[in-house]
Design a protein around this motif. Sequence first.
Motif, PDB file in Angstrom:
ATOM      1  N   UNK A  82     -11.474   6.977  -0.429  1.00  0.00           N
ATOM      2  CA  UNK A  82     -10.564   5.949  -0.969  1.00  0.00           C
ATOM      3  C   UNK A  82     -11.374   4.741  -1.438  1.00  0.00           C
ATOM      4  N   UNK A  83     -12.310   4.323  -0.622  1.00  0.00           N
ATOM      5  CA  UNK A  83     -13.082   3.128  -0.970  1.00  0.00           C
ATOM      6  C   UNK A  83     -14.089   3.374  -2.092  1.00  0.00           C
ATOM      7  N   UNK A 122      -8.076   4.047  -7.423  1.00  0.00           N
ATOM      8  CA  UNK A 122      -7.201   3.631  -6.330  1.00  0.00           C
ATOM      9  C   UNK A 122      -7.240   2.106  -6.197  1.00  0.00           C
ATOM     10  N   UNK A 123      -8.442   1.550  -6.240  1.00  0.00           N
ATOM     11  CA  UNK A 123      -8.591   0.103  -6.065  1.00  0.00           C
ATOM     12  C   UNK A 123      -7.738  -0.649  -7.091  1.00  0.00           C
ATOM     13  N   UNK A 168       2.530  15.087  -3.980  1.00  0.00           N
ATOM     14  CA  UNK A 168       3.218  14.304  -2.940  1.00  0.00           C
ATOM     15  C   UNK A 168       4.522  13.687  -3.452  1.00  0.00           C
ATOM     16  N   UNK A 169       4.521  13.191  -4.683  1.00  0.00           N
ATOM     17  CA  UNK A 169       5.744  12.605  -5.244  1.00  0.00           C
ATOM     18  C   UNK A 169       6.832  13.661  -5.330  1.00  0.00           C
ATOM     19  N   UNK A 201      -0.880   4.534  -7.127  1.00  0.00           N
ATOM     20  CA  UNK A 201      -1.802   4.379  -5.992  1.00  0.00           C
ATOM     21  C   UNK A 201      -1.657   5.565  -5.040  1.00  0.00           C
ATOM     22  N   UNK A 202      -0.423   5.973  -4.818  1.00  0.00           N
ATOM     23  CA  UNK A 202      -0.210   7.103  -3.911  1.00  0.00           C
ATOM     24  C   UNK A 202      -0.785   8.393  -4.499  1.00  0.00           C
ATOM     25  N   UNK A 203      -0.677   8.520  -5.835  1.00  0.00           N
ATOM     26  CA  UNK A 203      -1.267   9.705  -6.473  1.00  0.00           C
ATOM     27  C   UNK A 203      -2.796   9.693  -6.361  1.00  0.00           C
ATOM     28  N   UNK A 204      -3.374   8.518  -6.528  1.00  0.00           N
ATOM     29  CA  UNK A 204      -4.837   8.419  -6.423  1.00  0.00           C
ATOM     30  C   UNK A 204      -5.305   8.685  -4.993  1.00  0.00           C
ATOM     31  N   UNK A 205      -4.482   8.232  -4.046  1.00  0.00           N
ATOM     32  CA  UNK A 205      -4.838   8.485  -2.650  1.00  0.00           C
ATOM     33  C   UNK A 205      -4.800   9.989  -2.345  1.00  0.00           C
TER      34      UNK A 205
END
Lengths: 140, 155
Positions: free
Chosen positions: A18-19, A24-25, A97-98, A121-125
């Motif tokens: 993630x980082x 995502x950022x 996930x969505x 953001x949730x998709x990138x995560x």
Amino acid sequence: MPVAAFSPEWAQAFKDEINRSPAYRDAAKGWKWSVGLVVEAEPDRNFPQGAGVIMDLLEGEARDIRVGTPAEAQACDFVITGTYTRWKEVATKQLDATRGMLQGKLKLKGDLPTVVRFTKASQEMTECTTRVPVTWPDEG
Amino acid sequence: MHHPGAGDLAGRGVSALVEYADGDDASAFAQMLGGLIEANVTSRAEKLRDFNRLRARVGVYVTDIGEGVTLEFDHGHLVVRNGLGAGRDVTIRADSDTVMQLSNVRIGFAGMPNYLDANGRQVMGRMFKGQLKIEGIFGNLTTLNQVTRLFSVAE
């Protein structure tokens, strides 16, 4: 090197992914809530005890991700619950996930407009989870 | 940590504003749309005004999960029904990603949806590619704009 699913090593690798993600950022700017993932037990898939993933996320940074109990995950601001199989499907790109939430395969608790606002953001995560090489308890 | 307002897809209830025609059998998608609209109208006065004015039947069909709902708006009350019901004024057909993107359309000048910013242009692009289809758009543009405002979570 693969890590065991939902182990402390997995949590660390997930956090690092993630980082490392500029996407995502960028997409998670403005996010300031904790997220709990509840992984429901499936004894017949060699996952006999439920787990919780507790994520401290702030402004596009994963400050802490750790594996704990389902109850700890349920105490987060946003909670997504699914069976072990569903989470495995998400992590192996078999379930978006969505789409999973719209179908009720993953259950969401939390302020809905906020979740929808941060869909990217949730998709990138989710993308980040898929980049962590994992050994699954129901596989050899 | 800032605590967000309550909203619980897993534990849906019935409010004075939103009712689920299928009760406990309401689909997850029905609960999500109903919950989203309810959260929007209870937190934003301008959305509540739209909600109170709107009388229309709107279908939303998510192509990649093969599920639809009918939203029956009636001046301050919404009935959410599983499936596409008869007598719809407007029907939106799109994949789940596009439905989410539609909910992120910003509302601009004079309450008009902004299709000129990055997200708005992507939505328009999907429409031109046929990934987003809106039936009944002609003659119901005001309704469509009102519904877009009710869906929108963009700040």
